[in-house]
Design a protein around this motif. Structure first.
Motif, PDB file in Angstrom:
ATOM      1  N   THR A 170       0.825  -1.206   0.000  1.00 24.79           N
ATOM      2  CA  THR A 170       0.000   0.000   0.000  1.00 24.79           C
ATOM      3  C   THR A 170       0.869   1.269   0.000  1.00 24.79           C
ATOM      4  OG1 THR A 170      -0.117   0.126   2.399  1.00 24.79           O
ATOM      5  CG2 THR A 170      -1.841  -1.136   1.303  1.00 24.79           C
TER       6      THR A 170
ATOM      7  N   ARG B 185      -1.115   8.108   2.508  1.00 24.10           N
ATOM      8  CA  ARG B 185      -1.213   9.538   2.216  1.00 24.10           C
ATOM      9  C   ARG B 185      -0.343  10.325   3.170  1.00 24.10           C
ATOM     10  NH1 ARG B 185      -5.807  13.102   0.022  1.00 24.10           N
ATOM     11  NH2 ARG B 185      -3.909  14.302  -0.135  1.00 24.10           N
TER      12      ARG B 185
ATOM     13  N   ALA C 212      -4.115   1.420  -9.198  1.00 24.30           N
ATOM     14  CA  ALA C 212      -4.332   2.867  -9.295  1.00 24.30           C
ATOM     15  C   ALA C 212      -5.538   3.270  -8.455  1.00 24.30           C
ATOM     16  CB  ALA C 212      -4.557   3.254 -10.752  1.00 24.30           C
TER      17      ALA C 212
ATOM     18  N   VAL D  86      -9.660  -5.282  -7.744  1.00 23.20           N
ATOM     19  CA  VAL D  86      -9.516  -5.912  -6.422  1.00 23.20           C
ATOM     20  C   VAL D  86     -10.553  -5.261  -5.525  1.00 23.20           C
ATOM     21  CG1 VAL D  86      -7.943  -6.558  -4.562  1.00 23.20           C
ATOM     22  CG2 VAL D  86      -7.025  -5.801  -6.739  1.00 23.20           C
TER      23      VAL D  86
HETATM   24  P1  FAD Z   1     -12.410   6.427  -7.448  1.00 16.76           P
HETATM   25  O1  FAD Z   1     -12.543   5.261  -8.350  1.00 16.76           O
HETATM   26  O2  FAD Z   1     -11.864   7.681  -8.026  1.00 16.76           O
HETATM   27  O3  FAD Z   1     -13.853   6.693  -6.812  1.00 16.76           O
HETATM   28  C1  FAD Z   1     -14.014   7.588  -5.731  1.00 16.76           C
HETATM   29  C2  FAD Z   1     -15.474   8.002  -5.619  1.00 16.76           C
HETATM   30  O4  FAD Z   1     -15.832   8.881  -6.686  1.00 16.76           O
HETATM   31  C3  FAD Z   1     -16.478   6.846  -5.710  1.00 16.76           C
HETATM   32  O5  FAD Z   1     -17.561   7.153  -4.867  1.00 16.76           O
HETATM   33  C4  FAD Z   1     -16.913   6.837  -7.178  1.00 16.76           C
HETATM   34  O6  FAD Z   1     -18.233   6.324  -7.327  1.00 16.76           O
HETATM   35  C5  FAD Z   1     -16.850   8.319  -7.523  1.00 16.76           C
HETATM   36  N1  FAD Z   1     -16.396   8.625  -8.881  1.00 16.76           N
HETATM   37  C6  FAD Z   1     -15.390   8.018  -9.558  1.00 16.76           C
HETATM   38  N2  FAD Z   1     -15.175   8.650 -10.734  1.00 16.76           N
HETATM   39  C7  FAD Z   1     -16.058   9.682 -10.785  1.00 16.76           C
HETATM   40  C8  FAD Z   1     -16.313  10.723 -11.722  1.00 16.76           C
HETATM   41  N3  FAD Z   1     -15.612  10.832 -12.863  1.00 16.76           N
HETATM   42  N4  FAD Z   1     -17.296  11.623 -11.432  1.00 16.76           N
HETATM   43  C9  FAD Z   1     -18.018  11.542 -10.294  1.00 16.76           C
HETATM   44  N5  FAD Z   1     -17.797  10.572  -9.357  1.00 16.76           N
HETATM   45  C10 FAD Z   1     -16.828   9.668  -9.604  1.00 16.76           C
HETATM   46  N6  FAD Z   1      -6.009   4.015   0.021  1.00 16.76           N
HETATM   47  C11 FAD Z   1      -4.764   4.474   0.240  1.00 16.76           C
HETATM   48  O7  FAD Z   1      -4.604   5.608   0.704  1.00 16.76           O
HETATM   49  N7  FAD Z   1      -3.667   3.697  -0.016  1.00 16.76           N
HETATM   50  C12 FAD Z   1      -3.777   2.445  -0.522  1.00 16.76           C
HETATM   51  O8  FAD Z   1      -2.759   1.782  -0.759  1.00 16.76           O
HETATM   52  C13 FAD Z   1      -5.076   1.923  -0.764  1.00 16.76           C
HETATM   53  N8  FAD Z   1      -5.246   0.687  -1.270  1.00 16.76           N
HETATM   54  C14 FAD Z   1      -6.524   0.228  -1.519  1.00 16.76           C
HETATM   55  C15 FAD Z   1      -6.695  -1.040  -2.088  1.00 16.76           C
HETATM   56  C16 FAD Z   1      -7.954  -1.527  -2.354  1.00 16.76           C
HETATM   57  C17 FAD Z   1      -8.125  -2.895  -2.966  1.00 16.76           C
HETATM   58  C18 FAD Z   1      -9.102  -0.754  -2.036  1.00 16.76           C
HETATM   59  C19 FAD Z   1     -10.483  -1.291  -2.276  1.00 16.76           C
HETATM   60  C20 FAD Z   1      -8.946   0.508  -1.483  1.00 16.76           C
HETATM   61  C21 FAD Z   1      -7.658   1.018  -1.230  1.00 16.76           C
HETATM   62  N9  FAD Z   1      -7.456   2.297  -0.699  1.00 16.76           N
HETATM   63  C22 FAD Z   1      -6.194   2.762  -0.471  1.00 16.76           C
HETATM   64  C23 FAD Z   1      -8.607   3.150  -0.364  1.00 16.76           C
HETATM   65  C24 FAD Z   1      -9.037   4.069  -1.538  1.00 16.76           C
HETATM   66  O9  FAD Z   1      -8.029   4.991  -1.816  1.00 16.76           O
HETATM   67  C25 FAD Z   1     -10.319   4.779  -1.090  1.00 16.76           C
HETATM   68  O10 FAD Z   1     -11.380   3.876  -0.973  1.00 16.76           O
HETATM   69  C26 FAD Z   1     -10.727   6.015  -1.905  1.00 16.76           C
HETATM   70  O11 FAD Z   1     -11.681   6.741  -1.132  1.00 16.76           O
HETATM   71  C27 FAD Z   1     -11.340   5.709  -3.259  1.00 16.76           C
HETATM   72  O12 FAD Z   1     -10.418   5.277  -4.137  1.00 16.76           O
HETATM   73  P2  FAD Z   1     -10.844   4.753  -5.604  1.00 16.76           P
HETATM   74  O13 FAD Z   1      -9.608   4.492  -6.337  1.00 16.76           O
HETATM   75  O14 FAD Z   1     -11.845   3.671  -5.495  1.00 16.76           O
HETATM   76  O15 FAD Z   1     -11.544   6.099  -6.159  1.00 16.76           O
END
Ligand code: FAD
Length: 318
Positions: free
Chosen positions: A50, A53, A123, A209
């Motif tokens: 991981t 932040r 990502a 994932v």
């Molecule tokens: P996104 O896919 O960008 O989505 C975020 C929110 O915005 C969602 O509610 C989605 O519905 C909405 N959304 C997406 N695109 C748009 C758009 N274009 N317009 C409007 N709304 C939109 N966090 C860390 O800090 N470090 C880590 O290493 C880490 N590893 C993780 C590994 C896994 C497997 C998981 C499930 C989570 C992990 N997280 C980690 C947590 C993650 O960063 C958070 O859950 C974060 O709040 C959302 O990340 P995301 O990539 O899903 O965001």
């Protein structure tokens, strides 16, 4: 090798993998190794690392004034990935965040990964900083994970941020993204969230994932809906064995997930955390067996710095 290649080469056999968190700044990597060593007998083809932040820390000066500094408490994701690859001959998957990084910094990190032979990344957008209620994009960074996926996808084609050059390494990243069987905490509905998951896949993501979940039915429904929406990439379930009574409040609070009544009752009835660990392991074994029968490509475990319970689960499954 890429995660998707590992899945393809497994010919339908479910693989074992896990996620680790970099140690606190100043800690020895040996502690990390001692947690990973017991899991290597289950032949994980890849290990996720991981990225944390940045956060604010407050330092009191001699004159009583307080300085606010920004720091990363668990740095070293890419360095750890390189060490693990070298020590265990295993593929590693650094998590790449939008939050806290400019697009240029992301590009530099990806270039480091290319030189180190790291072929996979997950990502992610990242969460809001502790002091903030909602995620605020970093100046010069991305707002959503789909934009980050698009950046990595472009780099795969040799299109860097400010110039297009020949991809010197000839290596492309396999890109994982996060999925939420119980929807992301900010999404107004699961369908809405899945729409944006689809956007990540359309932007170039190769696999998904999931967030941890404790009720397999939620995962099955999530996969079904994702397939209906046209998401065809592999979907890997994330599993976390409950380990302490505190998890009953902490996990729903942090990850916005529900726990099944049976699990809550079993944990509540435990005399101490040793008994809770046993309940957590047994629950995760049952979950894993059912997911195995369902035919998931990988069972991916969240270690959160402890491996004994993951080892107990893996021993019963693999
Ligand atoms: P996104 O896919 O960008 O989505 C975020 C929110 O915005 C969602 O509610 C989605 O519905 C909405 N959304 C997406 N695109 C748009 C758009 N274009 N317009 C409007 N709304 C939109 N966090 C860390 O800090 N470090 C880590 O290493 C880490 N590893 C993780 C590994 C896994 C497997 C998981 C499930 C989570 C992990 N997280 C980690 C947590 C993650 O960063 C958070 O859950 C974060 O709040 C959302 O990340 P995301 O990539 O899903 O965001």
């Amino acid at each position: 090798m890429k995660v998707t290649e590992h899945i393809k080469n497994a010919n339908g056999k479910t693989l074992f993998s896990f996620e680790i968190i970099p140690p606190q700044k100043g800690s020895s990597i040996e502690d990390l190794y001692s947690n990973i060593d017991p899991l290597m007998e289950f032949n994980p083809p890849f290990i996720d690392v991981t990225t944390s932040r940045e956060e604010y820390i407050y330092i009191e000066r001699d004159n009583g004034l307080i300085d606010r500094k920004i720091t990363r408490m668990r740095p070293g994701t890419v360095g750890i990935c390189a060490s693990l690859q070298h020590k265990y001959n295993v593929d590693t998957v650094p998590h790449v965040l939008c939050g806290g990084f400019t697009k240029e910094e992301t590009e530099y990190m990806l270039i480091d990964c290319q030189y180190l032979g790291i072929e996979n990344v997950v990502a992610l957008r990242g969460d809001a900083m502790k002091e903030e209620k909602y995620f605020r994009p970093t100046k010069g960074g991305h707002t959503y994970a789909s934009e980050l996926v698009a950046q990595i996808f472009s780099l795969n084609k040799g299109e860097y941020l400010h110039d297009a050059v020949e991809n010197l390494t000839g290596k492309e990243f396999c890109i994982g993204v996060a999925g939420y069987p119980e929807k992301h905490m900010e999404a107004p509905s699961l369908n809405y969230d899945l729409k944006w998951l689809k956007a990540k896949v359309d932007a170039g993501a190769d696999y998904v994932v999931t967030q941890m979940f404790f009720d397999n039915q939620k995962f099955f429904e999530f996969v079904e809906k994702a397939r209906e929406m046209g998401i065809t990439v592999p979907i890997i379930p994330g599993i976390k064995p409950i380990a302490t009574k505190r998890h009953l409040q902490l996990l729903p609070h942090v990850f916005k997930i529900d726990l099944p009544e049976d699990l809550i009752d079993a944990v509540t009835a435990c005399k101490d955390n040793k008994a809770v660990r046993q309940v957590g392991v047994e629950w995760a074994i049952q979950q894993s067996k059912e997911l195995l029968d369902y035919g998931v490509p990988v069972l991916h475990y969240y270690s959160m710095g402890k491996s004994d319970n993951i080892k107990a689960v893996a021993s019963a499954i693999f």
